[in-house]
Design a protein around this motif. Structure first.
Motif, mmCIF file in Angstrom:
data_model
loop_
_atom_site.group_PDB
_atom_site.id
_atom_site.type_symbol
_atom_site.label_atom_id
_atom_site.label_comp_id
_atom_site.label_asym_id
_atom_site.label_seq_id
_atom_site.Cartn_x
_atom_site.Cartn_y
_atom_site.Cartn_z
ATOM 1 N N GLU A 98 0.832 -1.200 0.000
ATOM 2 C CA GLU A 98 0.000 0.000 0.000
ATOM 3 C C GLU A 98 0.876 1.262 0.000
ATOM 4 O O GLU A 98 2.046 1.224 0.353
ATOM 5 N N SER A 99 0.288 2.370 -0.372
ATOM 6 C CA SER A 99 1.038 3.626 -0.438
ATOM 7 C C SER A 99 1.331 4.137 0.973
ATOM 8 O O SER A 99 0.539 3.906 1.904
ATOM 9 N N PRO A 100 2.465 4.837 1.143
ATOM 10 C CA PRO A 100 2.789 5.410 2.457
ATOM 11 C C PRO A 100 1.684 6.312 2.982
ATOM 12 O O PRO A 100 1.381 6.296 4.188
ATOM 13 N N SER A 101 1.061 7.091 2.117
ATOM 14 C CA SER A 101 0.021 8.013 2.562
ATOM 15 C C SER A 101 -1.190 7.269 3.128
ATOM 16 O O SER A 101 -1.778 7.679 4.143
ATOM 17 N N LYS A 102 -1.551 6.161 2.492
ATOM 18 C CA LYS A 102 -2.699 5.381 2.956
ATOM 19 C C LYS A 102 -2.409 4.749 4.316
ATOM 20 O O LYS A 102 -3.267 4.741 5.208
ATOM 21 N N VAL A 103 -1.191 4.230 4.472
ATOM 22 C CA VAL A 103 -0.803 3.599 5.738
ATOM 23 C C VAL A 103 -0.735 4.637 6.854
ATOM 24 O O VAL A 103 -1.222 4.414 7.970
ATOM 25 N N LYS A 104 -0.140 5.788 6.552
ATOM 26 C CA LYS A 104 -0.049 6.865 7.544
ATOM 27 C C LYS A 104 -1.430 7.323 7.986
ATOM 28 O O LYS A 104 -1.677 7.556 9.174
ATOM 29 N N GLN A 105 -2.316 7.458 7.037
ATOM 30 C CA GLN A 105 -3.679 7.901 7.353
ATOM 31 C C GLN A 105 -4.369 6.908 8.284
ATOM 32 O O GLN A 105 -5.062 7.303 9.231
ATOM 33 N N TYR A 106 -4.159 5.619 8.014
ATOM 34 C CA TYR A 106 -4.786 4.592 8.852
ATOM 35 C C TYR A 106 -4.222 4.613 10.275
ATOM 36 O O TYR A 106 -4.966 4.469 11.256
ATOM 37 N N LEU A 107 -2.909 4.792 10.408
ATOM 38 C CA LEU A 107 -2.253 4.712 11.718
ATOM 39 C C LEU A 107 -2.385 5.992 12.540
ATOM 40 O O LEU A 107 -2.128 5.982 13.758
ATOM 41 N N GLU A 108 -2.789 7.069 11.911
ATOM 42 C CA GLU A 108 -2.829 8.368 12.580
ATOM 43 C C GLU A 108 -3.706 8.332 13.841
ATOM 44 O O GLU A 108 -4.861 7.900 13.815
ATOM 45 N N GLY A 109 -3.114 8.779 14.942
ATOM 46 C CA GLY A 109 -3.850 8.879 16.197
ATOM 47 C C GLY A 109 -3.981 7.591 16.984
ATOM 48 O O GLY A 109 -4.534 7.583 18.089
#
Length: 206
Positions: A137-148
């Motif tokens: 998956e793209s870094p942006s998608k993974v970051k968005q999921y893990l945020e918070g």
């Protein structure tokens, strides 16, 4: 008539005698010799068999493990980037216990498992590294999921799916428990509870 009866009697005796002779010889031929029985049941022979078994097992234990994806194999090495662009190489973590967890943001069971993984690593981070390897998956998608979420384990990106290929991951989540020498000691197929993680962890804590 008497002569005929006598002849039949003589012939019958001869036939029965021949059969008894043949049967006696056959029985002797199939029975083991007394010396062979004593040898097979002797304590020294049993000792030799046990010693041979111990030597074989020791040889197997001492033989150099191969690189592979099964329990007892050396875990395939890899170098992947984390979400900040830093590279992590598996072989550089020798001396530490390592848990590889293959996952994706679209995997519902991965989502269920992650809090337990995070709880576990928080209490074992002194000598254990948990690498959560996202599959393509793209870094942006993974970051968005893990945020918070506050997860404290390292997330790596298997962008080209080369690592999932080396480990032959067929479904997720899937976890590999690797000891301090880089040997795979346990494999979990499916989501784990905290207690199940602890059980698998025992395999790399001996």
């Amino acid at each position: 008539m008497k002569n005929k009866s006598l002849i039949f009697t003589i012939i019958a005796v001869i036939v029965i005698g021949a059969l008894i002779f043949v049967l006696n010889n056959y029985t002797k031929s199939v029975q083991p010799a007394p010396s062979q029985v004593a040898e097979n049941n002797s304590p020294s022979n049993n000792e030799d068999q046990n010693t041979s078994s111990n030597v074989n097992s020791n040889t197997t234990e001492q033989s150099e493990p191969k690189i592979g994806n099964q329990v007892g194999d050396i875990a395939p090495d890899f170098t992947l980037k984390d979400l900040d662009g830093n590279t992590v190489t598996l072989s550089s973590l020798r001396g530490k216990k390592v848990i590889l967890n293959f996952w994706a943001t679209t995997c519902p069971y991965c989502i269920i498992e992650m809090p337990a993984l995070n709880q576990f690593i928080k209490s074992h981070k002194d000598d254990t590294v948990l690498l959560a390897i996202d599959l393509g998956e793209s870094p942006s998608k993974v970051k968005q999921y893990l945020e918070g979420k506050g997860y404290e384990f390292t997330v790596l990106l298997d962008t080209d799916l080369s690592t999932i290929y080396d480990y032959q991951v067929q479904f997720i989540p899937m976890s590999y428990f690797i000891d301090k020498n880089g040997i795979i000691r346990a494999i979990s197929n499916g989501a784990m509870t905290y207690d199940e993680i602890e059980e698998y962890y025992k395999s790399i804590s001996r």
